[in-house]
Design a protein around this motif. Structure first.
Motif, PDB file in Angstrom:
ATOM      1  N   MET A   1       0.845  -1.200   0.000  1.00  7.03           N
ATOM      2  CA  MET A   1       0.000   0.000   0.000  1.00  7.03           C
ATOM      3  C   MET A   1       0.875   1.244   0.000  1.00  7.03           C
ATOM      4  SD  MET A   1      -3.021   1.339   0.018  1.00  7.03           S
ATOM      5  CE  MET A   1      -4.082  -0.054   0.417  1.00  7.03           C
ATOM      6  N   VAL A   2       0.509   2.226  -0.806  1.00  9.16           N
ATOM      7  CA  VAL A   2       1.222   3.488  -0.866  1.00  9.16           C
ATOM      8  C   VAL A   2       0.617   4.450   0.146  1.00  9.16           C
ATOM      9  CG1 VAL A   2       1.843   5.425  -2.349  1.00  9.16           C
ATOM     10  CG2 VAL A   2       1.691   3.129  -3.308  1.00  9.16           C
ATOM     11  N   HIS A   3       1.471   5.180   0.843  1.00  8.93           N
ATOM     12  CA  HIS A   3       0.977   6.179   1.802  1.00  8.93           C
ATOM     13  C   HIS A   3       1.622   7.521   1.500  1.00  8.93           C
ATOM     14  CE1 HIS A   3      -1.095   3.263   4.352  1.00  8.93           C
ATOM     15  NE2 HIS A   3      -0.056   2.473   4.188  1.00  8.93           N
ATOM     16  N   GLY A   4       0.944   8.585   1.884  1.00 10.77           N
ATOM     17  CA  GLY A   4       1.532   9.916   1.760  1.00 10.77           C
ATOM     18  C   GLY A   4       1.575  10.462   0.362  1.00 10.77           C
ATOM     19  N   GLY A   5       0.690  10.009  -0.532  1.00  9.70           N
ATOM     20  CA  GLY A   5       0.723  10.444  -1.915  1.00  9.70           C
ATOM     21  C   GLY A   5       0.247  11.874  -2.091  1.00  9.70           C
ATOM     22  N   ARG A   6       1.074  12.687  -2.744  1.00  4.57           N
ATOM     23  CA  ARG A   6       0.701  14.055  -3.101  1.00  4.57           C
ATOM     24  C   ARG A   6       0.331  14.026  -4.582  1.00  4.57           C
ATOM     25  NH1 ARG A   6       2.508  17.904   0.453  1.00  4.57           N
ATOM     26  NH2 ARG A   6       3.103  19.429  -1.141  1.00  4.57           N
ATOM     27  N   ILE A   7      -0.946  14.282  -4.885  1.00  2.00           N
ATOM     28  CA  ILE A   7      -1.492  14.073  -6.222  1.00  2.00           C
ATOM     29  C   ILE A   7      -1.849  15.410  -6.867  1.00  2.00           C
ATOM     30  CG2 ILE A   7      -3.174  12.769  -7.582  1.00  2.00           C
ATOM     31  CD1 ILE A   7      -1.527  11.019  -5.710  1.00  2.00           C
ATOM     32  N   LEU A   8      -1.552  15.537  -8.161  1.00  2.00           N
ATOM     33  CA  LEU A   8      -1.927  16.720  -8.936  1.00  2.00           C
ATOM     34  C   LEU A   8      -2.859  16.302 -10.069  1.00  2.00           C
ATOM     35  CD1 LEU A   8      -1.649  19.691  -9.860  1.00  2.00           C
ATOM     36  CD2 LEU A   8       0.436  19.011 -11.094  1.00  2.00           C
ATOM     37  N   ILE A   9      -4.005  16.965 -10.157  1.00  2.00           N
ATOM     38  CA  ILE A   9      -4.964  16.724 -11.241  1.00  2.00           C
ATOM     39  C   ILE A   9      -4.857  17.880 -12.228  1.00  2.00           C
ATOM     40  CG2 ILE A   9      -7.380  16.377 -11.841  1.00  2.00           C
ATOM     41  CD1 ILE A   9      -7.788  15.647  -8.818  1.00  2.00           C
ATOM     42  N   VAL A  10      -4.521  17.570 -13.476  1.00  2.00           N
ATOM     43  CA  VAL A  10      -4.360  18.601 -14.500  1.00  2.00           C
ATOM     44  C   VAL A  10      -5.447  18.426 -15.561  1.00  2.00           C
ATOM     45  CG1 VAL A  10      -2.801  19.681 -16.146  1.00  2.00           C
ATOM     46  CG2 VAL A  10      -1.875  18.544 -14.113  1.00  2.00           C
ATOM     47  N   ASP A  11      -6.406  19.349 -15.574  1.00  2.00           N
ATOM     48  CA  ASP A  11      -7.514  19.296 -16.527  1.00  2.00           C
ATOM     49  C   ASP A  11      -8.148  20.676 -16.573  1.00  2.00           C
ATOM     50  OD1 ASP A  11     -10.302  18.679 -17.649  1.00  2.00           O
ATOM     51  OD2 ASP A  11      -9.370  16.703 -17.707  1.00  2.00           O
ATOM     52  N   LEU A  20     -12.733  14.043  -9.608  1.00  2.00           N
ATOM     53  CA  LEU A  20     -11.596  13.169  -9.324  1.00  2.00           C
ATOM     54  C   LEU A  20     -11.008  13.488  -7.953  1.00  2.00           C
ATOM     55  CD1 LEU A  20      -9.862  10.916 -10.425  1.00  2.00           C
ATOM     56  CD2 LEU A  20      -8.481  12.607 -11.640  1.00  2.00           C
ATOM     57  N   ARG A  21     -10.985  14.768  -7.611  1.00  2.00           N
ATOM     58  CA  ARG A  21     -10.455  15.166  -6.299  1.00  2.00           C
ATOM     59  C   ARG A  21     -11.281  14.553  -5.171  1.00  2.00           C
ATOM     60  NH1 ARG A  21      -8.021  20.747  -4.756  1.00  2.00           N
ATOM     61  NH2 ARG A  21      -7.541  20.380  -2.567  1.00  2.00           N
ATOM     62  N   THR A  22     -12.596  14.601  -5.307  1.00  2.00           N
ATOM     63  CA  THR A  22     -13.477  14.047  -4.275  1.00  2.00           C
ATOM     64  C   THR A  22     -13.199  12.569  -4.059  1.00  2.00           C
ATOM     65  OG1 THR A  22     -15.221  15.660  -4.757  1.00  2.00           O
ATOM     66  CG2 THR A  22     -15.879  13.628  -3.645  1.00  2.00           C
ATOM     67  N   ALA A  55      -2.319  13.176 -12.614  1.00  2.00           N
ATOM     68  CA  ALA A  55      -3.309  12.776 -13.620  1.00  2.00           C
ATOM     69  C   ALA A  55      -3.331  13.912 -14.641  1.00  2.00           C
ATOM     70  CB  ALA A  55      -4.682  12.589 -12.996  1.00  2.00           C
ATOM     71  N   MET A  56      -2.829  13.653 -15.839  1.00  2.00           N
ATOM     72  CA  MET A  56      -2.570  14.709 -16.823  1.00  2.00           C
ATOM     73  C   MET A  56      -3.434  14.561 -18.071  1.00  2.00           C
ATOM     74  SD  MET A  56      -0.499  17.330 -17.733  1.00  2.00           S
ATOM     75  CE  MET A  56       1.092  17.206 -16.879  1.00  2.00           C
ATOM     76  N   ASP A  57      -4.188  15.611 -18.403  1.00  2.00           N
ATOM     77  CA  ASP A  57      -4.926  15.632 -19.662  1.00  2.00           C
ATOM     78  C   ASP A  57      -3.945  15.946 -20.793  1.00  2.00           C
ATOM     79  OD1 ASP A  57      -6.969  15.526 -21.482  1.00  2.00           O
ATOM     80  OD2 ASP A  57      -8.013  17.308 -20.762  1.00  2.00           O
ATOM     81  N   MET A  83      -1.580   9.699 -17.957  1.00  2.00           N
ATOM     82  CA  MET A  83      -2.363  10.495 -18.890  1.00  2.00           C
ATOM     83  C   MET A  83      -3.826  10.088 -18.760  1.00  2.00           C
ATOM     84  SD  MET A  83       0.291  12.039 -20.003  1.00  2.00           S
ATOM     85  CE  MET A  83      -0.556  13.193 -21.100  1.00  2.00           C
ATOM     86  N   LEU A  84      -4.702  11.072 -18.581  1.00  2.00           N
ATOM     87  CA  LEU A  84      -6.142  10.815 -18.441  1.00  2.00           C
ATOM     88  C   LEU A  84      -6.848  11.740 -19.424  1.00  2.00           C
ATOM     89  CD1 LEU A  84      -8.446   9.393 -16.932  1.00  2.00           C
ATOM     90  CD2 LEU A  84      -8.380  11.238 -15.253  1.00  2.00           C
ATOM     91  N   THR A  85      -7.325  11.191 -20.536  1.00  2.00           N
ATOM     92  CA  THR A  85      -7.729  12.024 -21.661  1.00  2.00           C
ATOM     93  C   THR A  85      -8.798  11.359 -22.512  1.00  2.00           C
ATOM     94  OG1 THR A  85      -6.858  13.081 -23.682  1.00  2.00           O
ATOM     95  CG2 THR A  85      -5.824  11.044 -22.997  1.00  2.00           C
TER      96      THR A  85
END
Length: 215
Positions: A1-11, A20-22, A55-57, A83-85
């Motif tokens: 399991m991964v812990h402490g993930g800092r995530i960026l959503i680009v869209d 996606l943030r929710t 998560a990059m568009d 890539m999420l597109t």
């Protein structure tokens, strides 16, 4: 399991980012979620906030998410990009993977599968979503094409657009193919014409065919 993930959503669509943030904020392995609507914001946030997963568009108002991915990974090689597109094109997929992306998933994928894909990428895995055909591996294995001057001044996206122009596509068809607006295509073509030193699409197409684009 991964812990402490800092995530960026680009869209550039707020509804996509918030949705996606929710979902991500309910994941135990996610510590913080950031948002960006442009490539400039994405690059700045990725570096300043030291994000671990993105998560990059592909299609963004000020540029290409694939080019942004390459710049981010150049600055922070440890960053993992999914890539999420909506762009389902094997050449774009191959270009994204060459740029350093760890996965490529279409936006019409089940939301839970998107979260699973981000988790897999965070853990160091590679993900190609169910909508991505195996032919992308062939495109990837072909490798990038080395083009002579002045074509080597073009960005990867500009080369893609020029190839479709040389193939005979209209601006509207090019826009549909890459999931862009016609205005963006017109702007990209203006930049292409300036770099090639040509006055119109006919001259650009003839030059492009001479080096094997659009054939």
């Amino acid at each position: 399991m991964v812990h402490g993930g800092r995530i960026l959503i680009v869209d550039d669509h707020p509804v996509v980012r918030r949705g996606l943030r929710t979902m991500l904020e309910g994941e135990p392995w996610v510590s913080e979620v950031f948002e960006a609507a442009t490539t400039a914001e994405a690059i700045s946030t990725a570096v300043s906030e030291r994000v671990e997963v993105i998560a990059m568009d592909v299609t963004l108002p000020d540029g290409d998410g694939v080019d942004a991915t390459a710049r981010i990974i150049q600055s922070r090689p440890e960053t993992k990009v999914l890539m999420l597109t909506m762009a389902n094109d094997e050449e774009i997929v191959a270009r994204a993977l060459r740029a350093g992306a760890r996965g490529y998933v279409l936006k019409d994928t089940d939301p839970d599968a998107v979260i699973d894909a981000l988790r897999t990428v965070a853990q160091g895995g590679v993900v190609l979503g169910p909508g991505i055909g195996p032919s992308v591996l062939t495109a990837l294995n072909r490798g990038p094409v080395e083009l002579p001057a002045p074509f080597n001044q073009l960005t990867a996206r500009e080369r893609d657009i020029l190839g479709r122009l040389a193939f005979g596509d209209t601006n509207a068809k090019i826009a549909r193919h890459f999931g862009l607006s016609e205005k963006t295509v017109r702007n990209q073509l203006s930049a292409i014409f300036a770099k090639l030193g040509v006055a119109d699409r006919v001259q650009a197409a003839l030059l492009a065919r001479d080096v094997g684009l659009g054939t």
